[in-house]
Design a protein around this motif. Structure first.
Motif, mmCIF file in Angstrom:
data_model
loop_
_atom_site.group_PDB
_atom_site.id
_atom_site.type_symbol
_atom_site.label_atom_id
_atom_site.label_comp_id
_atom_site.label_asym_id
_atom_site.label_seq_id
_atom_site.Cartn_x
_atom_site.Cartn_y
_atom_site.Cartn_z
ATOM 1 N N ALA A 80 0.835 -1.204 0.000
ATOM 2 C CA ALA A 80 0.000 0.000 0.000
ATOM 3 C C ALA A 80 0.871 1.257 0.000
ATOM 4 N N CYS A 81 1.953 1.232 0.777
ATOM 5 C CA CYS A 81 2.871 2.383 0.809
ATOM 6 C C CYS A 81 3.527 2.595 -0.548
ATOM 7 N N LEU A 82 3.949 1.500 -1.180
ATOM 8 C CA LEU A 82 4.588 1.638 -2.499
ATOM 9 C C LEU A 82 3.622 2.232 -3.528
ATOM 10 N N ARG A 83 2.384 1.781 -3.521
ATOM 11 C CA ARG A 83 1.408 2.314 -4.473
ATOM 12 C C ARG A 83 1.125 3.801 -4.221
ATOM 13 N N HIS A 84 1.013 4.139 -2.962
ATOM 14 C CA HIS A 84 0.718 5.523 -2.623
ATOM 15 C C HIS A 84 1.922 6.431 -2.923
ATOM 16 N N CYS A 85 3.124 5.955 -2.628
ATOM 17 C CA CYS A 85 4.327 6.760 -2.865
ATOM 18 C C CYS A 85 4.533 7.026 -4.359
ATOM 19 N N ALA A 86 4.139 6.114 -5.195
ATOM 20 C CA ALA A 86 4.330 6.298 -6.635
ATOM 21 C C ALA A 86 3.526 7.497 -7.142
ATOM 22 N N ARG A 87 2.417 7.797 -6.485
ATOM 23 C CA ARG A 87 1.579 8.910 -6.932
ATOM 24 C C ARG A 87 2.033 10.262 -6.386
ATOM 25 N N VAL A 88 2.611 10.276 -5.180
ATOM 26 C CA VAL A 88 2.797 11.546 -4.501
ATOM 27 C C VAL A 88 4.237 12.052 -4.414
ATOM 28 N N VAL A 89 5.206 11.192 -4.354
ATOM 29 C CA VAL A 89 6.577 11.649 -4.096
ATOM 30 C C VAL A 89 7.397 11.681 -5.376
ATOM 31 N N SER A 90 8.543 12.329 -5.264
ATOM 32 C CA SER A 90 9.442 12.400 -6.423
ATOM 33 C C SER A 90 10.095 11.051 -6.670
ATOM 34 N N LYS A 91 10.743 10.939 -7.837
ATOM 35 C CA LYS A 91 11.334 9.659 -8.236
ATOM 36 C C LYS A 91 12.450 9.237 -7.284
ATOM 37 N N SER A 92 13.313 10.153 -6.866
ATOM 38 C CA SER A 92 14.420 9.783 -5.965
ATOM 39 C C SER A 92 13.885 9.362 -4.593
ATOM 40 N N ASP A 93 12.870 10.071 -4.080
ATOM 41 C CA ASP A 93 12.280 9.686 -2.801
ATOM 42 C C ASP A 93 11.557 8.346 -2.912
ATOM 43 N N TYR A 94 10.942 8.120 -4.065
ATOM 44 C CA TYR A 94 10.254 6.845 -4.284
ATOM 45 C C TYR A 94 11.255 5.689 -4.294
ATOM 46 N N GLU A 95 12.389 5.872 -4.948
ATOM 47 C CA GLU A 95 13.414 4.821 -4.974
ATOM 48 C C GLU A 95 13.943 4.534 -3.572
ATOM 49 N N THR A 96 14.136 5.585 -2.774
ATOM 50 C CA THR A 96 14.582 5.390 -1.391
ATOM 51 C C THR A 96 13.534 4.617 -0.587
ATOM 52 N N ALA A 97 12.288 5.017 -0.718
ATOM 53 C CA ALA A 97 11.207 4.317 -0.008
ATOM 54 C C ALA A 97 11.071 2.886 -0.493
ATOM 55 N N ALA A 98 11.222 2.669 -1.790
ATOM 56 C CA ALA A 98 11.115 1.307 -2.339
ATOM 57 C C ALA A 98 12.232 0.428 -1.800
ATOM 58 N N ASP A 99 13.458 0.960 -1.729
ATOM 59 C CA ASP A 99 14.569 0.178 -1.172
ATOM 60 C C ASP A 99 14.302 -0.180 0.289
ATOM 61 N N TYR A 100 13.839 0.803 1.042
ATOM 62 C CA TYR A 100 13.537 0.571 2.457
ATOM 63 C C TYR A 100 12.442 -0.483 2.610
ATOM 64 N N LEU A 101 11.373 -0.354 1.830
ATOM 65 C CA LEU A 101 10.259 -1.297 1.934
ATOM 66 C C LEU A 101 10.614 -2.674 1.387
ATOM 67 N N ASN A 102 11.515 -2.738 0.403
ATOM 68 C CA ASN A 102 11.981 -4.045 -0.069
ATOM 69 C C ASN A 102 12.803 -4.744 1.005
ATOM 70 N N GLY A 103 13.558 -3.961 1.785
ATOM 71 C CA GLY A 103 14.269 -4.546 2.936
ATOM 72 C C GLY A 103 13.313 -5.120 3.952
ATOM 73 N N ILE A 104 12.212 -4.392 4.187
ATOM 74 C CA ILE A 104 11.187 -4.908 5.102
ATOM 75 C C ILE A 104 10.555 -6.172 4.522
ATOM 76 N N GLY A 105 10.352 -6.189 3.201
ATOM 77 C CA GLY A 105 9.791 -7.389 2.556
ATOM 78 C C GLY A 105 10.699 -8.591 2.709
ATOM 79 N N ALA A 106 12.023 -8.386 2.587
ATOM 80 C CA ALA A 106 12.969 -9.488 2.785
ATOM 81 C C ALA A 106 12.927 -9.970 4.230
ATOM 82 N N LEU A 107 12.802 -9.028 5.177
ATOM 83 C CA LEU A 107 12.695 -9.400 6.591
ATOM 84 C C LEU A 107 11.427 -10.217 6.840
ATOM 85 N N VAL A 108 10.326 -9.802 6.251
ATOM 86 C CA VAL A 108 9.069 -10.528 6.401
ATOM 87 C C VAL A 108 9.195 -11.938 5.828
ATOM 88 N N SER A 109 9.851 -12.066 4.679
ATOM 89 C CA SER A 109 10.027 -13.387 4.072
ATOM 90 C C SER A 109 10.853 -14.297 4.966
#
Length: 134
Positions: A38-67
């Motif tokens: 949900a955060c990734l989808r929302h960030c794609a609409r509202v934040v800049s590309k560099s901030d989105y990449e930072t958020a995506a990296d952070y959330l992908n780390g959380i996804g790896a932790l969840v896995s």
């Protein structure tokens, strides 16, 4: 069928058991994963590309932790199931021992000497009590 599953799931989560704890952690991990997407989808609409990449990296780390935690929870759940099965086999082995003892009693009573009416009634009562025990 769904209602019964929901009732069983709520009862398992309510109890303080290993299964309830494992299911609780699993549901928490699924909620984190849903929040991540949900955060990734929302960030794609509202934040800049560099901030989105930072958020995506952070959330992908959380996804790896969840896995990795999902694997750990599954591993612990398998140990819980093995413990429950081991307990079931121990209870069943005690039942077999009790069954053997009841058979021994019945054989000893049947082999006893004496054929009066009173002794036959006593044997019959003993057999009924042995059957009642099971």
């Amino acid at each position: 069928y769904r209602v019964r599953s929901a009732v069983i799931l709520s009862a398992a989560l309510r109890w303080r058991t290993g299964l309830g704890e494992s299911l609780g952690v699993s549901l928490f991990l699924m909620a984190i994963s849903a929040l991540k997407f949900a955060c990734l989808r929302h960030c794609a609409r509202v934040v800049s590309k560099s901030d989105y990449e930072t958020a995506a990296d952070y959330l992908n780390g959380i996804g790896a932790l969840v896995s990795s935690l999902t694997v750990a929870v599954s591993f612990l759940l398998s140990f819980y199931v093995i413990m429950r099965l081991e307990r079931l086999w121990a209870i069943q082995a005690q039942g077999w021992a009790a069954q053997g003892s009841c058979h021994d009693l019945a054989l000893l009573a049947g082999a006893s000497i004496g054929h009066s009416e009173r002794e036959w009634r006593a044997r019959y009562a003993l057999y009924r009590y042995i059957l009642l025990a099971f």
